[in-house]
Design an enzyme around this catalytic site. Structure first.
Site, short mmCIF file in Angstrom:
data_model
loop_
_atom_site.label_atom_id
_atom_site.label_comp_id
_atom_site.label_asym_id
_atom_site.label_seq_id
_atom_site.Cartn_x
_atom_site.Cartn_y
_atom_site.Cartn_z
N LYS A 238 1.07 -1.47 0.22
CA LYS A 238 0.01 -0.50 -0.32
C LYS A 238 0.85 1.31 -0.16
O LYS A 238 0.22 2.64 -0.15
CB LYS A 238 -0.86 0.21 1.59
CG LYS A 238 -1.98 -1.17 0.96
CD LYS A 238 -3.08 -0.21 2.00
CE LYS A 238 -4.31 -1.31 1.93
NZ LYS A 238 -5.37 -1.11 2.87
N LYS B 37 -4.55 -10.05 -6.09
CA LYS B 37 -5.43 -9.93 -5.86
C LYS B 37 -6.93 -9.30 -6.33
O LYS B 37 -6.13 -7.70 -6.58
CB LYS B 37 -5.33 -10.03 -4.19
CG LYS B 37 -5.59 -8.86 -3.22
CD LYS B 37 -5.70 -9.07 -1.61
CE LYS B 37 -5.23 -7.69 -1.18
NZ LYS B 37 -5.13 -7.69 0.15
N LYS C 182 -10.46 -3.24 -4.26
CA LYS C 182 -11.48 -2.41 -4.00
C LYS C 182 -9.99 -1.30 -4.46
O LYS C 182 -10.67 -0.33 -4.98
CB LYS C 182 -12.04 -1.62 -2.68
CG LYS C 182 -12.00 -2.74 -1.39
CD LYS C 182 -12.40 -2.43 -0.05
CE LYS C 182 -13.34 -3.02 0.54
NZ LYS C 182 -13.31 -2.62 1.80
P1 AMP Z 1 -10.70 -4.70 2.72
O1 AMP Z 1 -11.41 -4.97 1.31
O2 AMP Z 1 -8.93 -4.73 3.09
O3 AMP Z 1 -11.49 -4.10 4.14
O4 AMP Z 1 -10.62 -6.29 3.24
C1 AMP Z 1 -11.99 -7.29 3.76
C2 AMP Z 1 -12.70 -8.36 4.06
O5 AMP Z 1 -12.58 -9.20 2.78
C3 AMP Z 1 -11.32 -9.43 4.53
O6 AMP Z 1 -10.90 -10.67 5.18
C4 AMP Z 1 -10.08 -10.09 3.92
O7 AMP Z 1 -8.94 -10.78 3.90
C5 AMP Z 1 -10.97 -9.99 2.35
N1 AMP Z 1 -10.68 -10.31 0.70
C6 AMP Z 1 -10.65 -8.75 0.45
N2 AMP Z 1 -9.94 -8.72 -0.71
C7 AMP Z 1 -10.19 -10.16 -0.68
C8 AMP Z 1 -9.81 -11.01 -1.81
N3 AMP Z 1 -9.15 -10.37 -2.97
N4 AMP Z 1 -9.87 -12.33 -1.95
C9 AMP Z 1 -10.61 -13.06 -1.06
N5 AMP Z 1 -11.17 -12.32 0.64
C10 AMP Z 1 -10.59 -11.54 -0.18
#
Ligand code: AMP
Ligand code: TRP
Length: 333
Positions: free
Chosen positions: A112, A195, A198
């Site tokens: 990041k 991956k 967002k």
């Molecule tokens: P975040 O978008 O970083 O707030 O992630 C929220 C939740 O979604 C966390 O548990 C992450 O591990 C999961 N997560 C985010 N991106 C992915 C992805 N590409 N595949 C699987 N899980 C994800």
């Protein structure tokens, strides 16, 4: 006692990876565990710049997605992090427990912060300490997340261990990650090596929870693949990250596994598989999207859910924080 805590950042573009890697698993765990805490982590969100109006809207949208996906807001505690000061208080203490060397190793910070880490916020660096505080303010024991959060949870374990050791107590539990399902790491539709995220500037790289049927079909159709047909066994997906990703998504949406998907589609090309995947994604996501829209139309009701959740969370965290203050040697009223 077992207690679940998990969180999602309200940074917009909530996507299929968030759903399949995290939120859907919460829905499955909520019956097994009593009072689970599901948090919209707005303090984490501002470690990178967030427009205030967008942050408010995204906080409500994230809460709406959790509820629409099936998280029961009456049985569980859904709230936004900044309403409960225990998170920030305990995070400060953990800033003094965690070592610089531990944070230096965090791959998410490196990703990041990018090339110019001198310009990253201090909050982005200390982010994993706040995450440990989120969980441990409630003595959370189990944390359902996607694969990418594993390293942060190892840090939470290190912090709990060092705190307990330094103060000679057995106060914090050692948290267990719960990473399960056919899609623990959903990859970008444009690049099987990155991956789904967002913050990817390309909207075609992800399926957003708010995408309509046309957008979902278009993005899957455009998804990068290779020219070969699907193999009939999962071993045949080795070295074919884009194909493996689409098969994993199909398996997760269909509640099966790669073996079962390939038993059906092995030997077929993407010309047949992609439309089937798009239909399945639309079928699974559209009820959630309808419910999200309905919830988003009543901001006052969503705010009430978050307010009630925050009250319950405060009550759970208060005795833990008091215990920590006594152990550390802080005088308190
Ligand atoms: P975040 O978008 O970083 O707030 O992630 C929220 C939740 O979604 C966390 O548990 C992450 O591990 C999961 N997560 C985010 N991106 C992915 C992805 N590409 N595949 C699987 N899980 C994800
Ligand atoms: N860091 C997590 C993410 O970006 C979100 C998060 C914050 C979290 N606090 C948490 C997840 C506590 C689980 C437990 O995905």
């Amino acid at each position: 006692m077992k207690r679940i805590f998990s969180g999602v950042q309200p940074t917009g573009n909530l996507h299929l990876g968030n759903y399949l890697g995290a939120i859907r698993n919460w829905v499955r765990l909520q019956d097994e565990f009593g009072d689970c805490l599901f948090c919209v982590v707005d303090l984490h969100a501002i470690t990178v710049w967030q427009d205030p109006d967008a942050l408010r809207a995204n906080t409500r949208e994230t809460a709406a997605a959790m509820i629409a996906a099936g998280v029961d807001a009456d049985k569980n505690i859904i709230f936004n992090q900044s309403q409960v000061s225990a998170h920030a208080e305990l995070a400060w203490i953990f800033n003094c427990v965690a070592r610089l060397g531990w944070l230096e190793r965090m791959t998410q910070f490196k990703e990041k912060a990018g090339k110019d880490k001198e310009r990253a916020s201090v909050g982005l660096y200390a982010y994993p300490n706040l995450m440990a505080a989120d969980i441990l303010a409630y003595k959370g024991t189990h944390v359902p997340v996607g694969e990418d959060q594993k390293q942060h949870l190892e840090l939470a374990r290190d912090i709990a261990t060092k705190f307990n050791h330094d103060y000679g107590v057995d106060l914090f539990p050692i948290v267990e990650p719960l990473i399960f399902g056919a899609a623990t790491r959903v990859m970008s539709l444009k690049d099987g090596g990155a991956k789904m995220s967002k913050s990817d500037p390309s909207d075609n790289s992800r399926i957003n929870m708010t995408d309509d049927a046309d957008a979902i079909a278009r993005k899957i159709k455009k998804a990068r693949t290779d020219p070969d047909a699907l193999p009939s066994e999962p071993a045949g997906l080795a070295g074919r990250s884009e194909a493996a990703n689409l098969v994993g998504i199909y398996a997760a949406l269909n509640d099966s596994d790669a073996q079962a998907v390939l038993a059906e589609y092995g030997g077929q090309g993407f010309g047949a598989f992609k439309p089937a995947l798009a239909d399945l994604a639309v079928e699974r996501l559209s009820p959630i999207q309808g419910e999200m829209k309905r919830l988003m139309d009543d901001a006052a009701q969503l705010d009430a859910v978050l307010r009630i959740g925050a009250e319950k969370a405060r009550d759970l965290a208060a005795p833990v924080i008091a215990e920590v203050q006594d152990v550390v040697g802080f005088l308190r009223p």
